[in-house]
Design an enzyme around this catalytic site. Structure first.
Site, mmCIF file in Angstrom:
data_model
loop_
_atom_site.group_PDB
_atom_site.id
_atom_site.type_symbol
_atom_site.label_atom_id
_atom_site.label_comp_id
_atom_site.label_asym_id
_atom_site.label_seq_id
_atom_site.Cartn_x
_atom_site.Cartn_y
_atom_site.Cartn_z
ATOM 1 N N ASP A 186 -116.967 -58.604 -39.872
ATOM 2 C CA ASP A 186 -117.800 -59.289 -38.898
ATOM 3 C C ASP A 186 -117.069 -59.501 -37.303
ATOM 4 O O ASP A 186 -116.020 -59.655 -37.314
ATOM 5 C CB ASP A 186 -118.303 -60.586 -39.443
ATOM 6 C CG ASP A 186 -117.094 -61.360 -40.011
ATOM 7 O OD1 ASP A 186 -115.903 -61.108 -40.241
ATOM 8 O OD2 ASP A 186 -117.483 -62.945 -40.314
ATOM 9 N N GLU A 230 -116.241 -63.105 -42.997
ATOM 10 C CA GLU A 230 -114.895 -63.861 -42.907
ATOM 11 C C GLU A 230 -115.039 -65.086 -41.872
ATOM 12 O O GLU A 230 -114.397 -66.061 -41.993
ATOM 13 C CB GLU A 230 -113.685 -62.932 -42.483
ATOM 14 C CG GLU A 230 -112.416 -63.485 -42.350
ATOM 15 C CD GLU A 230 -112.151 -64.443 -40.947
ATOM 16 O OE1 GLU A 230 -111.495 -65.427 -41.135
ATOM 17 O OE2 GLU A 230 -112.456 -63.787 -39.895
ATOM 18 N N GLU A 231 -115.767 -64.836 -40.430
ATOM 19 C CA GLU A 231 -115.878 -65.878 -39.449
ATOM 20 C C GLU A 231 -116.366 -67.101 -39.929
ATOM 21 O O GLU A 231 -116.082 -68.163 -39.373
ATOM 22 C CB GLU A 231 -116.297 -65.085 -38.250
ATOM 23 C CG GLU A 231 -115.802 -64.224 -37.718
ATOM 24 C CD GLU A 231 -114.273 -64.570 -37.125
ATOM 25 O OE1 GLU A 231 -114.234 -65.649 -36.934
ATOM 26 O OE2 GLU A 231 -113.559 -63.546 -36.706
#
Length: 451
Positions: free
Chosen positions: A108, A175-176
């Protein structure tokens, strides 16, 4: 020495295959060193990187990116499953009896307006989770992670005589917002697919020159909790504050008091951070509002330190509310969906692989490194499996620029992850990341009996 020569020849063959599969000339590369062969193969990886950089996708929206990762793995001969934990991709390659190694990349991008002036700078726009249209940029280097990861997947697939075991390549979404790893685990990552014995990952860093790999032994990045606090008051006219209970003043005092948590309540030998990132209250200068809201990020390397800081934050918030005469206690919320655990690099594995990387990349190509207070969810892959894991730091700054900045005492000011001007020195970064993955796998899954 004979074993190392065999490793080099096999790696050359693997990289040469990758070049052929991508339509590149391989005739002159077979007598080259591994680095020369990778240099010849690099244009295809560079093209992938540019495509990913120009077409970033926000967390939970990585549909096209996931397809590209799946297609790359299939082309390399992996058995691929899409839609794991949402948009996650898993590629499995079995090659006889041996350990299982999981190699992870993230996919991402961030809601950042790119300001790098690169000819391929992102101009993408997307709708975020709350419905706002925002610019999108790979400001955290996930595009470089993916290019290096896929390059390693292709090379290893064609170097089967070198290793025995199973490879599990995982492309993780979200992930962010630290949701993707746990979503993949909950969706059967370790029951539907081979459970790993080792877990490997990489992350770009602006604290080292490109071409260098950093190896941290022990805690590598911090646990993180997001805390939202709403302070309640009694609003009224700004000309008559004596008739109100001002929540801004209460919140402001709490913000100041919270800065003493690390300096006065945490052991000086423990690293910790309490940062208030937002402060929202009111909509007109002469109106005292009913509420004030702040948002914090809280980070440390030890569970007991993290617990103590969260307790202290709640205590201070409630104490300042009482002192300010608030009509009711503040609402203190830990946003569970944004919590991440410590990424702990197994010390024994870190020491073992540092030796391997120095041998393969040169004495200056890898070094023992320091942990960061940044956070992410990579650690979940190792902790949930109960196995050793390591996340390498991959230097991303042009070496000349880094050296000049360091000499001038400005190295800490170089643009890095989450900065709109972050532009990795992509060739060195991608190549060293790919080699970190490849050399580590070849060490862990080395063919038994080969001296």
């Amino acid at each position: 020495m004979q074993h190392r020569k065999q490793l080099d020849l096999a790696r050359i063959a693997g990289v040469a295959w990758m070049m052929g599969a991508m339509g590149l000339c391989v005739g002159s590369s077979l007598g080259a060193t591994p680095q020369e062969a990778l240099n010849a193969a690099y244009p295809a990886l560079d093209a992938l990187y540019i495509d990913l950089h120009q077409n970033p996708e926000l967390s939970l929206k990585e549909e096209k990116t996931a397809k590209k990762m799946a297609e790359g793995l299939r082309a390399a001969g992996y058995e691929v499953t899409e839609g794991v934990g949402g948009l996650g991709v898993v590629g499995v390659l079995k090659n006889g009896h041996g350990p299982t190694v999981l190699l992870r990349t993230d996919m991402d991008a961030l809601p950042v307006l790119e300001q790098t002036d690169l000819p391929f700078a992102s101009k993408a726009m997307s709708v975020n989770q709350v419905g706002d249209t925002v610019p999108v940029m790979h400001a955290c280097g996930h595009d470089a992670h993916m290019a290096a990861w896929l390059g390693a997947a292709q090379v290893l697939a064609q170097s089967k005589e070198l290793w025995r075991g199973t490879l599990v390549f995982v492309a993780q979404p979200a992930e962010e917002i630290v949701r993707g790893a746990i979503a993949m685990v909950k969706d059967g990552l370790y029951t539907r697919f081979p459970k790993p014995d080792y877990v490997l990952g990489i992350h770009v860093a602006n604290t080292m020159p490109a071409g260098q790999i950093g190896v941290v032994a022990g805690p590598a990045s911090a646990a993180s909790d997001s805390v939202d606090i709403t302070f309640f008051g009694r609003g009224g006219h700004g000309a008559m504050p004596n008739r109100t209970v001002d929540p801004l003043v209460i919140a402001a005092r709490a913000v100041g008091a919270m800065q003493t948590i690390v300096s006065r309540e945490v052991d000086p030998f423990d690293d910790a951070v309490v940062t208030v990132g937002t402060f929202h209250a009111g909509n007109k200068r002469n109106i005292i509002p009913d509420e004030a809201k702040i948002q914090l990020t809280v980070r440390s390397y030890k569970p007991e330190v993290q617990k103590k800081m969260l307790e202290s934050i709640a205590r201070i918030a409630k104490g300042e509310a009482i002192a300010g005469g608030a009509p009711k206690e503040p609402l203190v919320t830990i946003v569970e969906s944004e919590s991440s655990e410590v990424v702990v690099n197994d010390p024994a594995l870190a020491g073992r692989l540092l030796v391997v990387l120095k041998r393969g990349l040169g004495e200056e190509g890898a070094r023992a490194s320091e942990p960061h207070m940044t956070s992410e969810d990579f650690g979940i892959f190792a902790s949930r499996a109960g196995v050793p894991g390591i996340q390498f730091q991959v230097g991303a700054v042009d070496p000349k620029v880094f050296a000049e900045a360091k000499a001038a005492g400005r190295a800490m000011m170089l643009p890095g992850p989450h900065n709109s001007r972050f532009a990795p020195d992509r060739e060195r970064t991608i190549k060293s990341g790919a080699m970190a993955f490849t050399l580590s796998v070849l060490e862990i899954l080395a063919v038994p009996g080969v001296e």
